[in-house]
Design a protein around this motif. Sequence first.
Motif, PDB file in Angstrom:
ATOM      1  N   ALA A 164      -3.140   5.516  -1.274  1.00  0.00           N
ATOM      2  CA  ALA A 164      -3.754   6.820  -0.995  1.00  0.00           C
ATOM      3  C   ALA A 164      -4.019   7.539  -2.306  1.00  0.00           C
ATOM      4  O   ALA A 164      -3.211   7.461  -3.245  1.00  0.00           O
ATOM      5  CB  ALA A 164      -2.855   7.664  -0.089  1.00  0.00           C
ATOM      6  N   HIS A 165      -5.125   8.258  -2.369  1.00  0.00           N
ATOM      7  CA  HIS A 165      -5.458   9.066  -3.535  1.00  0.00           C
ATOM      8  C   HIS A 165      -4.688  10.385  -3.478  1.00  0.00           C
ATOM      9  O   HIS A 165      -4.326  10.874  -2.397  1.00  0.00           O
ATOM     10  CB  HIS A 165      -6.952   9.336  -3.594  1.00  0.00           C
ATOM     11  CG  HIS A 165      -7.779   8.087  -3.782  1.00  0.00           C
ATOM     12  ND1 HIS A 165      -7.823   7.401  -4.960  1.00  0.00           N
ATOM     13  CD2 HIS A 165      -8.575   7.424  -2.913  1.00  0.00           C
ATOM     14  CE1 HIS A 165      -8.614   6.355  -4.837  1.00  0.00           C
ATOM     15  NE2 HIS A 165      -9.085   6.342  -3.592  1.00  0.00           N
ATOM     16  N   ALA A 166      -4.466  10.964  -4.634  1.00  0.00           N
ATOM     17  CA  ALA A 166      -3.754  12.241  -4.681  1.00  0.00           C
ATOM     18  C   ALA A 166      -4.547  13.350  -4.008  1.00  0.00           C
ATOM     19  O   ALA A 166      -3.971  14.320  -3.512  1.00  0.00           O
ATOM     20  CB  ALA A 166      -3.454  12.605  -6.140  1.00  0.00           C
ATOM     21  N   GLU A 167      -5.884  13.216  -3.970  1.00  0.00           N
ATOM     22  CA  GLU A 167      -6.726  14.254  -3.364  1.00  0.00           C
ATOM     23  C   GLU A 167      -6.808  14.124  -1.846  1.00  0.00           C
ATOM     24  O   GLU A 167      -7.350  15.018  -1.179  1.00  0.00           O
ATOM     25  CB  GLU A 167      -8.138  14.200  -3.948  1.00  0.00           C
ATOM     26  CG  GLU A 167      -8.232  14.509  -5.440  1.00  0.00           C
ATOM     27  CD  GLU A 167      -7.831  13.317  -6.293  1.00  0.00           C
ATOM     28  OE1 GLU A 167      -7.709  12.200  -5.720  1.00  0.00           O
ATOM     29  OE2 GLU A 167      -7.628  13.489  -7.509  1.00  0.00           O
ATOM     30  N   GLU A 168      -6.307  13.029  -1.299  1.00  0.00           N
ATOM     31  CA  GLU A 168      -6.406  12.826   0.155  1.00  0.00           C
ATOM     32  C   GLU A 168      -5.528  13.818   0.897  1.00  0.00           C
ATOM     33  O   GLU A 168      -4.391  14.104   0.491  1.00  0.00           O
ATOM     34  CB  GLU A 168      -5.996  11.398   0.518  1.00  0.00           C
ATOM     35  CG  GLU A 168      -6.115  11.097   2.003  1.00  0.00           C
ATOM     36  CD  GLU A 168      -5.760   9.650   2.327  1.00  0.00           C
ATOM     37  OE1 GLU A 168      -5.742   9.316   3.525  1.00  0.00           O
ATOM     38  OE2 GLU A 168      -5.505   8.872   1.388  1.00  0.00           O
ATOM     39  N   ALA A 169      -6.048  14.368   1.991  1.00  0.00           N
ATOM     40  CA  ALA A 169      -5.287  15.325   2.792  1.00  0.00           C
ATOM     41  C   ALA A 169      -4.052  14.660   3.384  1.00  0.00           C
ATOM     42  O   ALA A 169      -4.076  13.472   3.757  1.00  0.00           O
ATOM     43  CB  ALA A 169      -6.166  15.894   3.898  1.00  0.00           C
ATOM     44  N   LEU A 170      -2.983  15.439   3.474  1.00  0.00           N
ATOM     45  CA  LEU A 170      -1.720  14.893   3.961  1.00  0.00           C
ATOM     46  C   LEU A 170      -1.835  14.425   5.408  1.00  0.00           C
ATOM     47  O   LEU A 170      -1.266  13.398   5.794  1.00  0.00           O
ATOM     48  CB  LEU A 170      -0.619  15.945   3.827  1.00  0.00           C
ATOM     49  CG  LEU A 170       0.825  15.464   3.994  1.00  0.00           C
ATOM     50  CD1 LEU A 170       1.135  14.329   3.037  1.00  0.00           C
ATOM     51  CD2 LEU A 170       1.783  16.620   3.781  1.00  0.00           C
ATOM     52  N   ASN A 171      -2.569  15.159   6.233  1.00  0.00           N
ATOM     53  CA  ASN A 171      -2.743  14.756   7.629  1.00  0.00           C
ATOM     54  C   ASN A 171      -3.464  13.417   7.741  1.00  0.00           C
ATOM     55  O   ASN A 171      -3.175  12.610   8.626  1.00  0.00           O
ATOM     56  CB  ASN A 171      -3.519  15.832   8.395  1.00  0.00           C
ATOM     57  CG  ASN A 171      -2.675  17.052   8.675  1.00  0.00           C
ATOM     58  OD1 ASN A 171      -1.452  16.982   8.702  1.00  0.00           O
ATOM     59  ND2 ASN A 171      -3.321  18.195   8.892  1.00  0.00           N
ATOM     60  N   SER A 172      -4.423  13.191   6.831  1.00  0.00           N
ATOM     61  CA  SER A 172      -5.138  11.922   6.846  1.00  0.00           C
ATOM     62  C   SER A 172      -4.212  10.772   6.462  1.00  0.00           C
ATOM     63  O   SER A 172      -4.243   9.693   7.082  1.00  0.00           O
ATOM     64  CB  SER A 172      -6.332  11.986   5.886  1.00  0.00           C
ATOM     65  OG  SER A 172      -6.985  10.737   5.807  1.00  0.00           O
ATOM     66  N   THR A 173      -3.372  10.985   5.459  1.00  0.00           N
ATOM     67  CA  THR A 173      -2.403   9.955   5.076  1.00  0.00           C
ATOM     68  C   THR A 173      -1.428   9.674   6.214  1.00  0.00           C
ATOM     69  O   THR A 173      -1.098   8.512   6.497  1.00  0.00           O
ATOM     70  CB  THR A 173      -1.627  10.397   3.820  1.00  0.00           C
ATOM     71  OG1 THR A 173      -2.549  10.664   2.757  1.00  0.00           O
ATOM     72  CG2 THR A 173      -0.644   9.335   3.380  1.00  0.00           C
ATOM     73  N   ALA A 174      -0.954  10.730   6.872  1.00  0.00           N
ATOM     74  CA  ALA A 174      -0.026  10.555   7.998  1.00  0.00           C
ATOM     75  C   ALA A 174      -0.684   9.790   9.139  1.00  0.00           C
ATOM     76  O   ALA A 174      -0.045   8.953   9.793  1.00  0.00           O
ATOM     77  CB  ALA A 174       0.467  11.914   8.486  1.00  0.00           C
TER      78      ALA A 174
END
Length: 323
Positions: A164-174
């Motif tokens: 995951a990229h650092a700019e990716e939203a946390l909800n998207s990563t979850a």
Amino acid sequence: DSVIEQLADEPLPNAHGLAIFAVADGAAPLLSVMPFAAPLRNGLTVSTSPDIFPLLQLREMYGRFTIVTAHPEGFQVVEVNLGEVAIRAWTATPKPPSPMPAPDRTPTAAAVSDIQPQVRLVERVLTKIRSGPLFLAGEVATMQRIRDLLTPASIDRLVGAVPAHAEEALNSTAARCLRSLIDFEADQAFELSARVVQEARRHGPAVTGPEASLRALRSGTAQRLVLGSNYRPEPGWISDLGAGASRRRLRPQHYPGGNAGTPEEVNSRVELIRLAGQHRIPVEFTVDDTLNEFGGVACLLRNQPEQIAQQLPPRYGRCLLYT
């Protein structure tokens, strides 16, 4: 109207699903509305006992898990529970001072200083959260460094790693971690279902069908309950002693196992779930079509099935003396 009034008094901006339990017996009416951040399948159950089958499916699909986001700038410990995403801890990764600018160096794990103190903080938080699957998400090199420093207890919980990229939203990563977790648990449940069916076919420690599963749960010999995701039984009859359930729709004139009590109507799915919760038996959901051929429900046993299948003699518990 009561449900609408209760929802109007309590705004639920983050709710994507509702579970409503209602009792209207005239004496003690009850209304309970339970909002969830995860969606629920539309359905209605009318029974004498609360049907928590959809809630168990919800917990199985959107259960609690933990994510450790790993980036060169810092780490986060994120807890996801029934669709809700909450940050439990955050730590920045200090970087060593550099007297000379290094524009040609990328912020990879090689450029990050020792992360052992930060990982110890992550471990303390994971110890408080205790159980549940664990994911790593973030930069691949940084995730690898964290993994090398995790304790064996955390490694046992680790399900996978998601770039995951650092700019990716946390909800998207979850959400991506959740999809991986759903696939992982579906494979686990399918393997368990196949194992239970195989054991039952060779008369091993397993039983199939609602009647045999009810007996196993009531006798305390069930180790794990396996239900088909589309298990929708018809209401049947069961005696007070719980000798079994019939698939007949009409009230039987004679019930073989109910000589010590009056039969009462029961939904076998509700009863299976209730007994599993009462005896703290884990419940697994599967989409295995083979299980549907055996009634859509099975139990893995602690003992061999013949140890519980033998019917009690008519004079069980009596002592007859002959002189």
